[in-house]
Design a protein around this motif. Structure first.
Motif, PDB file in Angstrom:
ATOM      1  N   PRO A 187       2.912   0.987 -14.721  1.00 33.43           N
ATOM      2  CA  PRO A 187       2.466   0.168 -13.589  1.00 33.43           C
ATOM      3  C   PRO A 187       2.409   1.006 -12.303  1.00 33.43           C
ATOM      4  O   PRO A 187       3.297   0.938 -11.454  1.00 33.43           O
ATOM      5  CB  PRO A 187       3.530  -0.932 -13.506  1.00 33.43           C
ATOM      6  CG  PRO A 187       4.765  -0.286 -14.065  1.00 33.43           C
ATOM      7  CD  PRO A 187       4.296   0.695 -15.093  1.00 33.43           C
ATOM      8  N   LEU A 188       1.359   1.810 -12.173  1.00 32.41           N
ATOM      9  CA  LEU A 188       1.216   2.694 -11.013  1.00 32.41           C
ATOM     10  C   LEU A 188      -0.035   2.328 -10.223  1.00 32.41           C
ATOM     11  O   LEU A 188      -1.061   1.982 -10.807  1.00 32.41           O
ATOM     12  CB  LEU A 188       1.102   4.155 -11.472  1.00 32.41           C
ATOM     13  CG  LEU A 188       2.242   4.711 -12.318  1.00 32.41           C
ATOM     14  CD1 LEU A 188       1.884   6.101 -12.818  1.00 32.41           C
ATOM     15  CD2 LEU A 188       3.524   4.746 -11.507  1.00 32.41           C
ATOM     16  N   ASP A 189       0.069   2.484  -8.908  1.00 33.78           N
ATOM     17  CA  ASP A 189      -1.137   2.298  -8.102  1.00 33.78           C
ATOM     18  C   ASP A 189      -1.982   3.574  -8.207  1.00 33.78           C
ATOM     19  O   ASP A 189      -1.561   4.572  -8.785  1.00 33.78           O
ATOM     20  CB  ASP A 189      -0.795   1.949  -6.653  1.00 33.78           C
ATOM     21  CG  ASP A 189       0.014   3.026  -5.953  1.00 33.78           C
ATOM     22  OD1 ASP A 189      -0.137   4.212  -6.290  1.00 33.78           O
ATOM     23  OD2 ASP A 189       0.810   2.676  -5.064  1.00 33.78           O
ATOM     24  N   ASP A 190      -3.176   3.541  -7.659  1.00 33.04           N
ATOM     25  CA  ASP A 190      -4.114   4.651  -7.812  1.00 33.04           C
ATOM     26  C   ASP A 190      -3.573   5.979  -7.276  1.00 33.04           C
ATOM     27  O   ASP A 190      -3.775   7.034  -7.874  1.00 33.04           O
ATOM     28  CB  ASP A 190      -5.454   4.327  -7.140  1.00 33.04           C
ATOM     29  CG  ASP A 190      -6.259   3.312  -7.930  1.00 33.04           C
ATOM     30  OD1 ASP A 190      -5.940   3.100  -9.127  1.00 33.04           O
ATOM     31  OD2 ASP A 190      -7.207   2.738  -7.365  1.00 33.04           O
ATOM     32  N   SER A 191      -2.874   5.938  -6.150  1.00 30.93           N
ATOM     33  CA  SER A 191      -2.363   7.188  -5.582  1.00 30.93           C
ATOM     34  C   SER A 191      -1.287   7.801  -6.481  1.00 30.93           C
ATOM     35  O   SER A 191      -1.230   9.017  -6.661  1.00 30.93           O
ATOM     36  CB  SER A 191      -1.821   6.974  -4.164  1.00 30.93           C
ATOM     37  OG  SER A 191      -0.669   6.167  -4.185  1.00 30.93           O
ATOM     38  N   ARG A 192      -0.438   6.971  -7.074  1.00 31.38           N
ATOM     39  CA  ARG A 192       0.597   7.481  -8.000  1.00 31.38           C
ATOM     40  C   ARG A 192      -0.044   8.018  -9.277  1.00 31.38           C
ATOM     41  O   ARG A 192       0.406   9.008  -9.827  1.00 31.38           O
ATOM     42  CB  ARG A 192       1.599   6.376  -8.339  1.00 31.38           C
ATOM     43  CG  ARG A 192       2.463   5.936  -7.191  1.00 31.38           C
ATOM     44  CD  ARG A 192       3.395   7.003  -6.699  1.00 31.38           C
ATOM     45  NE  ARG A 192       4.487   7.167  -7.658  1.00 31.38           N
ATOM     46  CZ  ARG A 192       5.367   8.132  -7.621  1.00 31.38           C
ATOM     47  NH1 ARG A 192       5.297   9.041  -6.682  1.00 31.38           N
ATOM     48  NH2 ARG A 192       6.304   8.216  -8.502  1.00 31.38           N
ATOM     49  N   LYS A 193      -1.114   7.361  -9.745  1.00 33.26           N
ATOM     50  CA  LYS A 193      -1.823   7.857 -10.925  1.00 33.26           C
ATOM     51  C   LYS A 193      -2.394   9.239 -10.653  1.00 33.26           C
ATOM     52  O   LYS A 193      -2.339  10.128 -11.501  1.00 33.26           O
ATOM     53  CB  LYS A 193      -2.942   6.896 -11.340  1.00 33.26           C
ATOM     54  CG  LYS A 193      -2.427   5.649 -12.019  1.00 33.26           C
ATOM     55  CD  LYS A 193      -3.573   4.745 -12.434  1.00 33.26           C
ATOM     56  CE  LYS A 193      -3.032   3.482 -13.084  1.00 33.26           C
ATOM     57  NZ  LYS A 193      -4.092   2.572 -13.501  1.00 33.26           N
ATOM     58  N   ARG A 194      -2.933   9.441  -9.439  1.00 35.50           N
ATOM     59  CA  ARG A 194      -3.462  10.762  -9.073  1.00 35.50           C
ATOM     60  C   ARG A 194      -2.345  11.795  -9.033  1.00 35.50           C
ATOM     61  O   ARG A 194      -2.526  12.938  -9.442  1.00 35.50           O
ATOM     62  CB  ARG A 194      -4.195  10.683  -7.738  1.00 35.50           C
ATOM     63  CG  ARG A 194      -5.599  10.094  -7.857  1.00 35.50           C
ATOM     64  CD  ARG A 194      -6.397  10.284  -6.575  1.00 35.50           C
ATOM     65  NE  ARG A 194      -5.822   9.570  -5.431  1.00 35.50           N
ATOM     66  CZ  ARG A 194      -6.044   8.289  -5.146  1.00 35.50           C
ATOM     67  NH1 ARG A 194      -6.831   7.574  -5.921  1.00 35.50           N
ATOM     68  NH2 ARG A 194      -5.496   7.729  -4.091  1.00 35.50           N
TER      69      ARG A 194
END
Length: 136
Positions: free
Chosen positions: A100-107
Motif C-alpha cells: 500500500p504505497l503512494d506513487d512517490s513511495r513506489k518511485r
C-alpha cells in the motif's frame, strides 16, 4: 543440432572441456574479484549460485530452427534451485505490487531496486558483459 553434428541425446553438462588458454586480461573470463588461478579452471557451480540468463536478439530477424528450449536438461538439483528462485521472485513481485504505497513511495522503491541491481552488477563484474553487449 544434427546439422551442426551435435548429438542432443548425450548430456555432458557437468563434464567441462577446455578448448584453449584463458586470457588473464579478458574481462569476461576474469570478472572483478576473481583471481587468475580461480578463473583458469572450470568448476561446478553450487545449485543455489546458478542463474538463468537470456541473450537478447536486438538485431531482429528470425533464427533458423527452434531455440525455445535447451536440448541438454539440467541436473535435478539445479532444476530445483531454479524453481525455488522462481517461486521466491514471484512472491517478492507480488508483495511489491500489493504494497500500500503512494506513487512517490513506489518511485522510491523502484529507484532503490535499480541502485541495488547496479551495485550487484558492479560488484560481480557482470556490468562488463553488458558493456560488451552494448558495444557489439
Amino acid at each position: 543440432m544434427a546439422e551442426a553434428g551435435i548429438e542432443a541425446t548425450i548430456n555432458r553438462w557437468d563434464e567441462p572441456l577446455a578448448l584453449g588458454a584463458v586470457d588473464p586480461h579478458d574481462s569476461l573470463s576474469h570478472p572483478a574479484g576473481v583471481s587468475d588461478a580461480q578463473a583458469e579452471s572450470a568448476t561446478h557451480v553450487d545449485p543455489d549460485q546458478f542463474i538463468d540468463f537470456l541473450i537478447p536478439n536486438w538485431f531482429g530477424g528470425e533464427c533458423a530452427g527452434s531455440t525455445k528450449a535447451n536440448p541438454f536438461p539440467l541436473p535435478d538439483a539445479y532444476v530445483a534451485a531454479q524453481q525455488r528462485k522462481q517461486k521466491s521472485w514471484v512472491e517478492i513481485k507480488k508483495l511489491i505490487k500489493e504494497a500500500p504505497l503512494d506513487d512517490s513511495r513506489k518511485r522510491e522503491v523502484s529507484s532503490a531496486l535499480h541502485v541495488y541491481f547496479r551495485d550487484w552488477l558492479c560488484a560481480t563484474g557482470n556490468i562488463r558483459q553488458l558493456y560488451c553487449l552494448q558495444n557489439d
